[in-house]
Write an enzyme that holds these catalytic residues in place. Structure first.
Site, PDB file in Angstrom:
ATOM      1  N   ARG A 100      42.625  23.692  35.962  1.00 27.41           N
ATOM      2  CA  ARG A 100      42.288  22.604  37.073  1.00 27.41           C
ATOM      3  C   ARG A 100      42.356  23.034  38.532  1.00 27.41           C
ATOM      4  O   ARG A 100      41.859  22.134  39.428  1.00 27.41           O
ATOM      5  CB  ARG A 100      43.183  21.381  36.540  1.00 27.41           C
ATOM      6  CG  ARG A 100      42.891  20.719  35.462  1.00 27.41           C
ATOM      7  CD  ARG A 100      43.975  19.572  35.165  1.00 27.41           C
ATOM      8  NE  ARG A 100      43.375  19.095  33.905  1.00 27.41           N
ATOM      9  CZ  ARG A 100      43.555  19.379  32.616  1.00 27.41           C
ATOM     10  NH1 ARG A 100      44.162  20.581  32.409  1.00 27.41           N
ATOM     11  NH2 ARG A 100      43.252  18.699  31.457  1.00 27.41           N
ATOM     12  N   ASP A 115      48.422  32.504  25.423  1.00 33.20           N
ATOM     13  CA  ASP A 115      47.857  33.743  25.648  1.00 33.20           C
ATOM     14  C   ASP A 115      49.071  35.025  25.344  1.00 33.20           C
ATOM     15  O   ASP A 115      49.018  35.954  25.215  1.00 33.20           O
ATOM     16  CB  ASP A 115      48.082  34.179  27.190  1.00 33.20           C
ATOM     17  CG  ASP A 115      49.052  33.680  28.050  1.00 33.20           C
ATOM     18  OD1 ASP A 115      50.141  33.818  27.691  1.00 33.20           O
ATOM     19  OD2 ASP A 115      48.641  33.162  29.308  1.00 33.20           O
ATOM     20  N   HIS A 156      50.649  24.642  22.263  1.00 33.48           N
ATOM     21  CA  HIS A 156      49.214  24.457  22.246  1.00 33.48           C
ATOM     22  C   HIS A 156      48.715  25.647  21.458  1.00 33.48           C
ATOM     23  O   HIS A 156      47.689  25.968  21.173  1.00 33.48           O
ATOM     24  CB  HIS A 156      48.726  24.260  23.449  1.00 33.48           C
ATOM     25  CG  HIS A 156      48.686  23.165  24.464  1.00 33.48           C
ATOM     26  ND1 HIS A 156      48.450  23.270  25.696  1.00 33.48           N
ATOM     27  CD2 HIS A 156      49.225  21.919  24.027  1.00 33.48           C
ATOM     28  CE1 HIS A 156      48.772  21.893  26.215  1.00 33.48           C
ATOM     29  NE2 HIS A 156      49.063  21.293  24.963  1.00 33.48           N
ATOM     30  N   CYS A 205      42.708  29.990   2.269  1.00 33.00           N
ATOM     31  CA  CYS A 205      43.706  30.933   1.870  1.00 33.00           C
ATOM     32  C   CYS A 205      45.014  30.971   2.928  1.00 33.00           C
ATOM     33  O   CYS A 205      46.068  31.394   2.398  1.00 33.00           O
ATOM     34  CB  CYS A 205      43.330  32.070   1.265  1.00 33.00           C
ATOM     35  SG  CYS A 205      43.169  33.480   2.573  1.00 33.00           S
TER      36      CYS A 205
END
Length: 248
Positions: free
Chosen positions: A38, A108, A123, A134
């Site tokens: 942002r 990350d 997240h 599977c």
């Protein structure tokens, strides 16, 4: 307050704390070369045919899966990024018995790469991609090796989905509950690199009832007036100046 005074205050609070929790967002990884979302130079200010917020939604993933994966490979996976001074210092604080958990909105994996063990990923992570049938797991490297299109499981042929929370999807309840517990027990909470605009993650701050709340973010947030200390300098620069003693 000058940067030197702010670091001195933070150092004093860290020295006195027995249970620190760090809550971080995209700004933690910008010093590793991963763009945030942002800020003026962030991902959401770049020009795309479809807005990133749309691409990173559940309905877009379901309807335009190949286009989602093109964006995911090009913009969300960065295998060359390395932990910066902030990641390293947080791992050091954990080893010293000072920091009890890192709660992150990032996907990350840089906290783990730096050596942090107690990392609560609100997240998800690009390093976990699972077969929808599977449930076999595949890493980010494997996803990148599938150079184009939608990856499918070599074991059963079903589609593979990133273990990343998309817009319109719920946060993992077990991770959310663990984060609430950690924050509720903390005596010092350091928040870094997040605009505190994405809910329900940003709402976790209301569970903190410890001694000091520190906000480190390049821009002002709507929680600044509730913080005991606000720092505008780069997070790696600030945490890199902190001295840690007594690793266990």
């Amino acid at each position: 307050m000058s940067t030197e005074s702010a670091v001195s205050t933070l150092q004093r609070w860290i020295d006195a704390a027995s249970r620190i929790v760090f809550f971080g967002g995209a700004g933690v990884s910008t010093e590793s070369g991963i763009p945030d979302f942002r800020s003026q130079d962030g991902l959401y200010h770049q020009q795309f045919d479809v807005p990133p917020e749309e691409i990173l939604s559940h309905h877009y993933y379901m309807r335009h899966t190949a286009d989602f994966y093109r964006f995911y490979r090009n913009k969300m996976i960065c295998l060359t990024a390395k932990p910066n001074a902030a990641h390293q210092k947080l791992a050091e604080l954990e080893r010293a018995g000072k920091l009890s958990a890192v709660i992150t909105q990032n996907i990350d994996g840089l906290h783990q790469l730096a050596g942090s063990r107690r990392v609560l990923e609100l997240h998800g992570s690009v390093h976990r991609n699972y077969c929808t049938a599977c449930h076999a797991l595949y890493g980010a490297e494997w996803i990148m090796q599938q150079s184009s299109g939608v990856p499918h499981c070599p074991k059963c042929g079903a589609q593979i989905k990133p273990d990343v929370v998309l817009y319109e999807e719920s946060l993992p309840q077990d991770v959310l509950s663990a984060a609430v517990d950690e924050i509720g027990q903390a005596d010092l909470m350091i928040v870094g690199g997040t605009s505190l605009t994405v809910y329900p993650a940003a709402g976790l701050l209301r569970f903190f009832d410890g001694d000091h709340l520190v906000l480190m973010n390049r821009d002002a947030t709507n929680m600044d007036n509730q913080a005991d200390l606000c720092i505008r300098q780069p997070i790696g620069q600030v945490l890199g100046a902190i001295q840690v003693s007594g690793e266990i």
